[in-house]
Design an enzyme around this catalytic site. Structure first.
Site, mmCIF file in Angstrom:
data_model
loop_
_atom_site.group_PDB
_atom_site.id
_atom_site.type_symbol
_atom_site.label_atom_id
_atom_site.label_comp_id
_atom_site.label_asym_id
_atom_site.label_seq_id
_atom_site.Cartn_x
_atom_site.Cartn_y
_atom_site.Cartn_z
ATOM 1 N N GLY A 283 0.823 -1.203 0.000
ATOM 2 C CA GLY A 283 0.000 0.000 0.000
ATOM 3 C C GLY A 283 0.853 1.246 0.000
ATOM 4 N N HIS A 339 3.414 -13.297 1.579
ATOM 5 C CA HIS A 339 4.406 -12.225 1.449
ATOM 6 C C HIS A 339 5.548 -12.407 2.450
ATOM 7 C CE1 HIS A 339 3.811 -9.036 -1.454
ATOM 8 N NE2 HIS A 339 4.560 -8.226 -0.755
ATOM 9 N N ASP A 343 11.300 -7.983 0.309
ATOM 10 C CA ASP A 343 11.246 -7.565 -1.084
ATOM 11 C C ASP A 343 11.419 -8.792 -1.975
ATOM 12 O OD1 ASP A 343 11.030 -5.916 -3.264
ATOM 13 O OD2 ASP A 343 13.090 -5.157 -3.176
ATOM 14 N N GLY A 344 10.887 -8.699 -3.190
ATOM 15 C CA GLY A 344 11.018 -9.784 -4.157
ATOM 16 C C GLY A 344 9.833 -10.722 -4.219
ATOM 17 N N ASN A 345 8.798 -10.488 -3.407
ATOM 18 C CA ASN A 345 7.672 -11.420 -3.340
ATOM 19 C C ASN A 345 6.916 -11.538 -4.661
ATOM 20 O OD1 ASN A 345 7.530 -12.092 -0.303
ATOM 21 N ND2 ASN A 345 7.624 -9.856 -0.307
ATOM 22 N N ARG A 347 7.888 -11.032 -7.828
ATOM 23 C CA ARG A 347 8.605 -11.764 -8.874
ATOM 24 C C ARG A 347 8.728 -13.242 -8.532
ATOM 25 N NH1 ARG A 347 12.648 -6.985 -8.332
ATOM 26 N NH2 ARG A 347 11.366 -6.989 -6.454
ATOM 27 N N LEU A 348 8.910 -13.565 -7.251
ATOM 28 C CA LEU A 348 8.948 -14.972 -6.854
ATOM 29 C C LEU A 348 7.574 -15.624 -7.008
ATOM 30 C CD1 LEU A 348 11.274 -14.882 -3.727
ATOM 31 C CD2 LEU A 348 11.723 -15.967 -5.903
ATOM 32 N N ARG A 350 5.436 -14.977 -9.347
ATOM 33 C CA ARG A 350 5.288 -15.336 -10.760
ATOM 34 C C ARG A 350 6.270 -16.444 -11.158
ATOM 35 N NH1 ARG A 350 4.104 -10.010 -10.187
ATOM 36 N NH2 ARG A 350 6.258 -9.301 -10.493
#
Length: 518
Positions: A283, A339, A343-345, A347-348, A350
Site C-alpha cells: 500500500g 508475502h 522484497d522480491g515477493n 517476482r517470486l 510469478r
C-alpha cells in the site's frame, strides 16, 4: 446447540452484513453460522438464503433456495446445509469449530453416527484443529469423500478408517486453499492447453523455436520487473530470465526460495534477505503523517515459518495430483498473500507459476510461456484478482502503525493465508496461459518468420551489416512501413530512391506475416 442461543434471526432480511439480498429472505448455511457465532472471517463469495417462492436462483452474490430447502435452526442443520449446497469453506469451518467447541461437534456425530455429513464434520474437526474428539472410531457407514468432487477440485484421497471417509482435500491443515468447479475452469481443463502448445511448437523449425523461446524468456523477465514498477539494467533482467528458464529443476523449499530471492534482489545493501522479521503490507503511506495505508497486510512474521512450510509441502506432495495450472495458481497466489520476504515477493510469486508448469511438463521443453507479459498487459485484472481475497481479509486484521512506518498485527491471522477461495486466481491464470499459447507463441514465431524473410530479400538488394539491417527494420516497423526523411538523410543517406522504394515494398510484402507479432 440451537442458533437461537447465539444470535437469533428475527425473520427474513433484505440486508445482511452490508450485503443486499435480491429479495427479503432468510440467510442459511455459512451466512447463518457467521452471524450466529459472530465469526471474524471473510464470508464466501456467494451466500445462501431461503426465499419465499418455490424458485431457486442466483443473483447479487446470493444463492436463493426455496422454503423446502430450509435447514433445521441448529448448528448441525446449518453445517449440513453448507456441506451439501455450498461446498467447503475451511476458514469459516475452522473458526466455527473453535467458537462452538468440541462437545457441540461431538453431539452432531452422536446424533447421526452413520451419517455422511456428520462423519465429514467429525473428520474436519480433528484434521483442522489437530485435536481428537471424545468419540469411538466409526464402525458403520459408507466411506464418503470429504470434498464433493463435483463441486470443488479435489485429489484422489486416502481413507480415514476412524471416520470412514476419504480425505480428498487438496492440501494439508497447514495450507489448503479450495477451488470451485466453474464452467470456465471446466472448459479450460478440458481444452488440454498443454497439448495445444505442443502442436504449435511442432510446426516451428528448431532454430526459429530457439529464437522464439529466447525472446519470450527475456520478455517475461522484463515484464515481471515492470509489474513491480522497476526498470533494472539488462544484465539483471537476463540473470532473472536465466533463473526462470531453470524453473522446475529444483524442488521448492525455503532454501530454494532464499536462493531465488538473492538472485532477484541483486543489490541487497538496503534489503533484509530471508524471512521477514517484522510486519509487512502492500500500500501507501499518508503523505503528512507517514502512517501506513494498506491495501493488503501480509502474514505475521511469527507465522512465516509454519506458513512457508505448509506452502512448500503443498507444492511437493499435493500439487502433483492437481491440474498443473490449478496447482500453479494455488501455490503462487498463496505465496504472494503470505508475502514472506521484505522484497522480491511479486517476482517470486510469478516464478512459482513457471516452476509448477515446467516441473509438470506443461510447457514444451525449452519454452517459457510469457505469463508475466500477459499479466502486465492485463494489470487491472491482475490487481482485481489479488484483491478478491486481500480486500475481504483486510477488515479482519487488527493492526497498529510502528515508528518505522510499518504495521504490527495484533490478532491471529494465519488461517486467512492457509485457507482461501482460489477460484478467481485459477480462472485468471488459465486465461493468461491460454493467451500465451493461442496468441503470443504463434505471434512471435510469425514475427520472426517475417523478419527473416525481410532480411533475405533486402540482402539480395543491398549489402549492409546486421546492425544496420536491424535498424532499418525497426525504422520501418515504427513508421508504418515508410522509411522516414530523417532516416534517409542520416543513417541511410547512401541508399538510392529506387532502393528505398523497393525495401518499403519488401516490408509491405512480409508485413502481413510479422504484423501478428507486433
Amino acid at each position: 446447540m440451537h442458533l437461537g442461543q447465539q444470535k437469533p434471526f428475527s425473520g427474513p432480511v433484505t440486508v445482511f452484513h452490508d450485503r443486499r439480498l435480491p429479495e427479503a429472505a432468510v440467510p442459511v448455511g455459512y451466512a447463518a453460522l457467521i452471524d450466529a457465532y459472530d465469526l471474524a472471517v471473510p464470508a464466501p463469495f456467494t451466500l445462501s438464503a431461503i426465499g419465499p417462492r418455490h424458485k431457486v436462483y442466483v443473483a447479487d452474490a446470493w444463492h436463493v433456495y426455496t422454503p423446502r430447502h430450509r435447514p433445521d435452526e441448529t448448528l448441525g442443520g446449518h453445517l449440513t446445509f453448507a456441506l451439501r449446497y455450498e461446498g467447503l469453506d475451511l476458514g469459516v469451518i475452522k473458526a466455527l469449530f473453535r467458537a462452538a467447541g468440541p462437545e457441540a461437534i461431538a453431539d452432531i456425530v452422536r446424533a447421526a453416527p452413520t451419517g455422511a455429513y456428520a462423519r465429514r464434520l467429525w473428520f474436519l474437526y480433528e484434521w483442522l484443529l489437530q485435536a481428537r474428539l471424545d468419540l469411538p472410531d466409526a464402525t458403520q457407514g459408507v466411506y464418503a469423500p470429504v470434498v464433493d468432487p463435483e463441486r470443488q477440485w479435489a485429489t484422489a484421497g486416502v481413507t480415514s478408517t476412524r471416520h470412514r471417509v476419504r480425505n480428498n482435500l487438496p492440501g494439508t491443515p497447514a495450507f489448503c486453499p479450495m477451488v470451485f468447479r466453474t464452467p470456465s475452469l471446466e472448459t479450460f481443463v478440458a481444452s488440454d492447453l498443454a497439448a495445444a502448445a505442443r502442436c504449435v511448437v511442432a510446426e516451428v523449425p528448431a532454430d526459429l523455436l530457439a529464437r522464439t523461446a529466447a525472446f519470450l524468456l527475456l520478455q517475461d523477465s522484463r515484464s515481471s520487473f515492470q509489474i513491480e514498477g522497476e526498470d533494472p539494467p539488462q544484465d539483471r533482467v537476463q540473470r532473472w530470465g536465466q533463473a526462470i528458464g531453470d524453473a522446475g529443476r529444483r524442488p521448492i523449499d525455503l532454501d530454494e526460495l532464499l536462493r531465488l530471492q538473492r538472485i532477484v534482489i541483486g543489490d541487497a545493501r538496503f534489503v533484509h534477505l530471508g524471512l521477514r522479521q517484522e510486519g509487512g503490507f502492500v500500500g501507501e503511506h499518508d503523505r503528512v503523517t507517514g502512517i501506513p495505508i494498506p491495501d493488503h497486510i501480509s502474514a505475521r512474521h511469527q507465522d512465516l515459518s509454519d506458513l512457508v512450510a505448509g506452502l512448500t509441502t503443498f507444492g511437493r506432495d499435493v500439487a502433483p495430483e492437481l491440474d498443473p495450472v490449478l496447482a500453479a495458481a494455488v501455490l503462487a497466489f498463496g505465496f504472494v498473500y503470505i508475502h514472506p520476504f521484505e522484497d522480491g515477493n511479486g517476482r517470486l510469486h510469478r516464478y512459482l507459476i513457471h516452476h509448477v508448469l515446467a516441473q509438470r511438463g506443461f510447457n514444451p521443453a525449452g519454452v517459457v510461456f510469457p505469463v508475466s507479459a500477459v499479466i502486465l498487459d492485463r494489470i487491472d485484472d491482475y490487481r482485481r484478482t489479488l484483491e478478491s481475497h486481500s480486500r475481504r481479509v483486510l477488515p479482519f486484521v487488527r493492526w497498529r502503525p510502528t515508528g518505522q512506518g510499518n504495521v504490527e498485527v495484533l490478532n491471529e491471522t494465519s488461517d486467512y493465508y492457509r485457507f482461501f477461495d482460489a477460484t478467481p486466481h485459477a480462472e485468471f491464470l488459465f486465461s493468461c496461459v491460454a493467451k500465451t499459447i493461442d496468441v503470443d507463441l504463434p505471434a512471435e514465431t510469425a514475427f520472426l518468420r517475417g523478419y527473416d524473410a525481410f532480411r533475405r530479400q533486402v540482402s539480395a538488394l543491398v549489402d549492409m551489416p546486421d546492425r544496420l539491417m536491424d535498424l532499418l527494420f525497426r525504422f520501418l516497423h515504427q513508421n508504418d512501413g515508410v522509411l522516414s526523411k530523417r532516416a534517409r538523410e542520416r543513417e541511410f543517406a547512401q541508399m538510392t530512391d529506387a532502393e528505398a522504394a523497393e525495401i518499403e515494398t519488401i516490408y509491405a510484402g512480409v508485413r502481413q506475416e510479422f504484423a501478428q507479432g507486433a
